[in-house]
Write a protein that holds these residues in place. Sequence first.
Motif, PDB file in Angstrom:
ATOM      1  N   ALA A  67      47.835  38.368  38.744  1.00 38.77           N
ATOM      2  CA  ALA A  67      48.435  39.690  38.937  1.00 38.77           C
ATOM      3  C   ALA A  67      49.037  40.148  37.624  1.00 38.77           C
ATOM      4  CB  ALA A  67      49.492  39.653  40.036  1.00 38.77           C
ATOM      5  N   GLY A  68      48.308  39.846  36.543  1.00 39.77           N
ATOM      6  CA  GLY A  68      48.702  40.341  35.239  1.00 39.77           C
ATOM      7  C   GLY A  68      48.233  41.766  35.058  1.00 39.77           C
ATOM      8  N   ALA A  69      47.921  42.132  33.817  1.00 45.98           N
ATOM      9  CA  ALA A  69      47.611  43.528  33.529  1.00 45.98           C
ATOM     10  C   ALA A  69      46.409  44.026  34.331  1.00 45.98           C
ATOM     11  CB  ALA A  69      47.370  43.700  32.031  1.00 45.98           C
ATOM     12  N   VAL A  79      52.729  49.297  39.303  1.00 44.79           N
ATOM     13  CA  VAL A  79      51.706  49.645  38.315  1.00 44.79           C
ATOM     14  C   VAL A  79      51.920  51.096  37.905  1.00 44.79           C
ATOM     15  CG1 VAL A  79      49.250  49.713  37.788  1.00 44.79           C
ATOM     16  CG2 VAL A  79      50.104  48.095  39.510  1.00 44.79           C
ATOM     17  N   ASN A  80      52.220  51.308  36.635  1.00 47.91           N
ATOM     18  CA  ASN A  80      52.376  52.660  36.100  1.00 47.91           C
ATOM     19  C   ASN A  80      51.049  53.088  35.485  1.00 47.91           C
ATOM     20  OD1 ASN A  80      55.253  52.974  36.611  1.00 47.91           O
ATOM     21  ND2 ASN A  80      55.526  51.367  35.076  1.00 47.91           N
ATOM     22  N   THR A  81      50.313  53.909  36.229  1.00 49.08           N
ATOM     23  CA  THR A  81      49.003  54.362  35.773  1.00 49.08           C
ATOM     24  C   THR A  81      49.131  55.718  35.089  1.00 49.08           C
ATOM     25  OG1 THR A  81      48.290  55.662  37.689  1.00 49.08           O
ATOM     26  CG2 THR A  81      48.130  53.261  37.876  1.00 49.08           C
ATOM     27  N   PRO A 109      57.450  42.895  30.039  1.00 49.45           N
ATOM     28  CA  PRO A 109      58.374  41.780  30.253  1.00 49.45           C
ATOM     29  C   PRO A 109      59.070  41.786  31.612  1.00 49.45           C
ATOM     30  CG  PRO A 109      58.640  42.656  28.030  1.00 49.45           C
ATOM     31  CD  PRO A 109      57.711  43.593  28.747  1.00 49.45           C
ATOM     32  N   ASP A 110      59.262  42.971  32.211  1.00 50.51           N
ATOM     33  CA  ASP A 110      59.930  43.032  33.517  1.00 50.51           C
ATOM     34  C   ASP A 110      58.964  42.837  34.689  1.00 50.51           C
ATOM     35  OD1 ASP A 110      58.526  45.401  33.479  1.00 50.51           O
ATOM     36  OD2 ASP A 110      60.248  46.703  33.875  1.00 50.51           O
ATOM     37  N   GLN A 129      51.674  48.450  32.808  1.00 47.52           N
ATOM     38  CA  GLN A 129      51.652  49.766  32.181  1.00 47.52           C
ATOM     39  C   GLN A 129      50.259  50.063  31.652  1.00 47.52           C
ATOM     40  OE1 GLN A 129      54.320  52.160  31.769  1.00 47.52           O
ATOM     41  NE2 GLN A 129      52.503  53.370  31.287  1.00 47.52           N
ATOM     42  N   GLN A 130      49.634  51.106  32.180  1.00 47.51           N
ATOM     43  CA  GLN A 130      48.345  51.534  31.634  1.00 47.51           C
ATOM     44  C   GLN A 130      48.602  52.320  30.358  1.00 47.51           C
ATOM     45  OE1 GLN A 130      46.019  54.063  34.210  1.00 47.51           O
ATOM     46  NE2 GLN A 130      44.154  53.822  32.997  1.00 47.51           N
ATOM     47  N   SER A 131      47.754  52.121  29.344  1.00 48.34           N
ATOM     48  CA  SER A 131      47.965  52.784  28.063  1.00 48.34           C
ATOM     49  C   SER A 131      47.585  54.256  28.144  1.00 48.34           C
ATOM     50  CB  SER A 131      47.155  52.093  26.966  1.00 48.34           C
ATOM     51  OG  SER A 131      45.818  52.551  26.991  1.00 48.34           O
ATOM     52  N   GLU A 132      47.902  54.951  27.065  1.00 50.51           N
ATOM     53  CA  GLU A 132      47.598  56.382  26.966  1.00 50.51           C
ATOM     54  C   GLU A 132      46.126  56.644  26.692  1.00 50.51           C
ATOM     55  OE1 GLU A 132      48.517  56.729  22.173  1.00 50.51           O
ATOM     56  OE2 GLU A 132      50.111  57.207  23.594  1.00 50.51           O
ATOM     57  N   LEU A 133      45.384  55.623  26.285  1.00 47.90           N
ATOM     58  CA  LEU A 133      43.993  55.806  25.897  1.00 47.90           C
ATOM     59  C   LEU A 133      43.137  56.056  27.128  1.00 47.90           C
ATOM     60  CD1 LEU A 133      42.156  55.701  23.349  1.00 47.90           C
ATOM     61  CD2 LEU A 133      41.660  53.329  23.954  1.00 47.90           C
TER      62      LEU A 133
END
Length: 309
Positions: A8-10, A45-47, A132-133, A137-141
């Motif tokens: 359940a990583g990235a 998950v911040n998409t 770390p928390d 976080q999904q990147s801006e790309l």
Amino acid sequence: MRYLVLGAGALGGYFGGKLLKGGADVTFLVRPARAAQLKRDGLVVNTQDGEIRTRVKTVQQGQLDGTYDVVLLCCKAYDLMDAISAIAPVMDEQSVILPFLNGIRHIDVLTERFGPQRVLGGLTVINAALMPDGTIQQSELRINITAIGELDGRISSRCTAIKMALEAGGIPVQVSDDIVAGMWMKFFGFTCNATIACLSRSRAGAIASSGAGESFVSAVLEECTRAATAEGYPPPPDTAGIIRGIFSQPNSTFGPSLLIDMEGGRPTEGEHTIGDMMGRATRRGVNVPLLSAALCNLQAYEINRSNPR
């Protein structure tokens, strides 16, 4: 279909979260510390299109209950052998593994262990990081490409069902009739990006702003193109332009996962990606000094990481 997501990583958290959003039956196979974190905080998950925040089912190795229809393998490439040991008990004759690992050689390892009928090809260029928390976080790309397919090129009902489940959660999926070629394209792009970032130890914006950045990116592209072409998988004509575009934006904070791992002092997938491409090129008689320099850099990094002063 019953899904087991290893990790359940990235990527595992991203794909698992999207499957849950679409209503799929999902269980995460995780280590004890991550299980405790997910029990306490849930999966977050911040998409690019909003937040997914949900409770999840987790199991740990040795606690698996029955078999699963689909096993999503979202671990790092260096964890592949441990992953195989962990998922073996849940695989029956109808189960299928869908790997989203970087590189290409894991396909040979998986098919040798489970048989080609129980392994799909998969690729994704969705860029995300585990913070770390514990949030993802999904990147801006915005290069959100995901493809799956049977290794023999046929269009199967199980690929169609997986596509529908992922798209229900908001991940567009292509079912490919030549997934191996697609995986080689991803392998090429990952190796280029990782080599550029590894040798410069910099994010894309800094490379774009440097005087030698453009010529350096071109040199890496040319070398990796020769290596991939020698293996029978020349990159599509537009691939080089995409990579040049990534490293031409002065304000970009993009960094490939290998660089992010280095910044965090973690192990990297260098041996499984850059090292594999270099080994293939060497066997074909292709000279790849930049890949050799990058691999030496990564091996030295691992030595220094393991023996801090």
